[in-house]
Design an enzyme around this catalytic site. Structure first.
Site, PDB file in Angstrom:
ATOM      1  N   LYS A  29       2.280   3.274  -5.968  1.00 22.25           N
ATOM      2  CA  LYS A  29       1.775   2.265  -6.904  1.00 22.25           C
ATOM      3  C   LYS A  29       2.792   1.958  -7.999  1.00 22.25           C
ATOM      4  O   LYS A  29       2.884   0.814  -8.462  1.00 22.25           O
ATOM      5  CB  LYS A  29       0.447   2.710  -7.526  1.00 22.25           C
ATOM      6  CG  LYS A  29      -0.555   3.268  -6.520  1.00 22.25           C
ATOM      7  CD  LYS A  29      -0.688   2.436  -5.252  1.00 22.25           C
ATOM      8  CE  LYS A  29      -1.370   3.227  -4.148  1.00 22.25           C
ATOM      9  NZ  LYS A  29      -1.261   2.578  -2.834  1.00 22.25           N
TER      10      LYS A  29
ATOM     11  N   ASP B 224       0.845  -1.196   0.000  1.00 25.71           N
ATOM     12  CA  ASP B 224       0.000   0.000   0.000  1.00 25.71           C
ATOM     13  C   ASP B 224       0.878   1.243   0.000  1.00 25.71           C
ATOM     14  O   ASP B 224       0.597   2.215   0.682  1.00 25.71           O
ATOM     15  CB  ASP B 224      -0.929  -0.005   1.213  1.00 25.71           C
ATOM     16  CG  ASP B 224      -2.083   0.979   1.052  1.00 25.71           C
ATOM     17  OD1 ASP B 224      -2.319   1.437  -0.084  1.00 25.71           O
ATOM     18  OD2 ASP B 224      -2.741   1.302   2.061  1.00 25.71           O
TER      19      ASP B 224
ATOM     20  N   GLU C   7     -10.429   4.796  -0.810  1.00 26.93           N
ATOM     21  CA  GLU C   7     -10.515   5.096   0.611  1.00 26.93           C
ATOM     22  C   GLU C   7     -11.455   6.267   0.891  1.00 26.93           C
ATOM     23  O   GLU C   7     -11.211   7.389   0.453  1.00 26.93           O
ATOM     24  CB  GLU C   7      -9.122   5.453   1.170  1.00 26.93           C
ATOM     25  CG  GLU C   7      -8.109   4.330   1.107  1.00 26.93           C
ATOM     26  CD  GLU C   7      -7.263   4.381  -0.158  1.00 26.93           C
ATOM     27  OE1 GLU C   7      -7.650   5.130  -1.097  1.00 26.93           O
ATOM     28  OE2 GLU C   7      -6.253   3.678  -0.225  1.00 26.93           O
TER      29      GLU C   7
ATOM     30  N   ASP D 262      -3.176  -2.959  -2.700  1.00 27.86           N
ATOM     31  CA  ASP D 262      -4.319  -2.047  -2.682  1.00 27.86           C
ATOM     32  C   ASP D 262      -4.212  -1.016  -3.806  1.00 27.86           C
ATOM     33  O   ASP D 262      -3.133  -0.743  -4.331  1.00 27.86           O
ATOM     34  CB  ASP D 262      -4.385  -1.346  -1.323  1.00 27.86           C
ATOM     35  CG  ASP D 262      -5.777  -0.794  -1.022  1.00 27.86           C
ATOM     36  OD1 ASP D 262      -6.713  -1.085  -1.791  1.00 27.86           O
ATOM     37  OD2 ASP D 262      -5.925  -0.080  -0.012  1.00 27.86           O
ATOM     38  N   ASN D 263      -5.357  -0.458  -4.188  1.00 22.99           N
ATOM     39  CA  ASN D 263      -5.445   0.649  -5.169  1.00 22.99           C
ATOM     40  C   ASN D 263      -4.869   0.294  -6.531  1.00 22.99           C
ATOM     41  O   ASN D 263      -4.255   1.132  -7.184  1.00 22.99           O
ATOM     42  CB  ASN D 263      -4.728   1.897  -4.627  1.00 22.99           C
ATOM     43  CG  ASN D 263      -5.211   2.329  -3.261  1.00 22.99           C
ATOM     44  OD1 ASN D 263      -4.412   2.440  -2.335  1.00 22.99           O
ATOM     45  ND2 ASN D 263      -6.498   2.555  -3.118  1.00 22.99           N
TER      46      ASN D 263
END
Length: 259
Positions: free
Chosen positions: A186, A183, A241, A211-212
């Site tokens: 990226k 996390d 989020e 994540d993301n």
């Protein structure tokens, strides 16, 4: 000079764009403009302000209540880019299913994800968490200890992930990880995944959650995970989020150890 007639002709198009992307504009306002203004007015960072709120309202030693207090801050005060309810449920499920003893987190940030991971660890497990920003790490250290986790359970390592990962075995005693939670930046997902592979830090059957991966997105990471032949990969649909209207996703990889 643009004539009024041409301007009016473009008005429906502009209104449509504003309506379609209104949630992203709100995100820009809350996550960038409001934070920038309050940083300058208060002389403190939003991460420090979030910790002060948690310190004033959360129950020390209660990880669940600390996470709830973070959520209240992020929904009602200021936006923080940290794991929240949807990826949190996925993390909790995987931890329960896999019961990993050696867990690695890339991107501690304020410590939200660290507390989420630590509260789901089985007895005797150890969590190594890496944060590249010393100021964020200082906040995270306080959050982690406020939640009641000792250095024997959670080790916070400060430094760039590309420098820390090659030293994890020799300097920190991590033979390999059964579970990895990504996390951080990226654009670093793929680089760091390949570093973990090259330094043989992934146990066979290890689970990686990232994540993301849809917003802001990690397309090269996803392409590699799906095509390299080393992973079984699926993407869980989620939302960004604290912005339910902005679609996102969390990737779940299972390392097969094959090449």
């Amino acid at each position: 000079m643009v004539s009024p007639a041409i301007a009016l002709a473009f008005l429906p198009f502009i209104v449509t764009l504003l309506i379609r992307y209104r949630h992203y504009l709100v995100l820009l306002y809350r996550a960038v403009l409001v934070a920038w203004l309050r940083d300058r007015l208060t002389g403190t960072s939003r991460e420090q302000r979030a910790f002060q709120y948690v310190l004033a309202h959360a129950i020390p030693g209660d990880p669940h209540h600390i996470l709830q207090t973070f959520d209240q801050w992020c929904y009602h005060c200021e936006h923080l880019s940290c794991a929240h309810a949807t990826p949190g449920r996925i993390v909790e499920r995987v931890l329960l299913e896999r019961a990993p003893l050696r867990v690695l987190e890339l991107g501690t940030y304020c410590g939200y994800g660290t507390v989420l991971l630590a509260q789901g660890l089985p007895p005797g497990a150890r969590l190594y968490t890496i944060e590249g920003d010393p100021q964020h790490a200082a906040v995270a250290e306080k959050v982690i200890r406020l939640a009641g986790f000792s250095e024997e359970t959670v080790e916070l390592i400060v430094g760039p992930s590309e420098e820390v990962i090659p030293r994890l075995r020799e300097k920190h005693g991590l033979v390999n990880a059964n579970f990895v939670f990504m996390d951080h930046w990226k654009r670093s997902y793929l680089r760091d995944l390949r570093l973990l592979e090259s330094h043989q830090l992934l146990a066979e059957g290890a689970t990686i959650l990232a994540d993301n991966v849809l917003f802001p997105g990690a397309p090269h990471f996803l392409q590699y995970a799906k095509t390299c032949g080393k992973y079984h990969c699926r993407v869980h649909r989620a939302s960004l989020e604290y912005f339910r209207a902005i679609p996102d996703g969390i990737a779940e990889l299972r390392y097969t150890g094959t090449h």
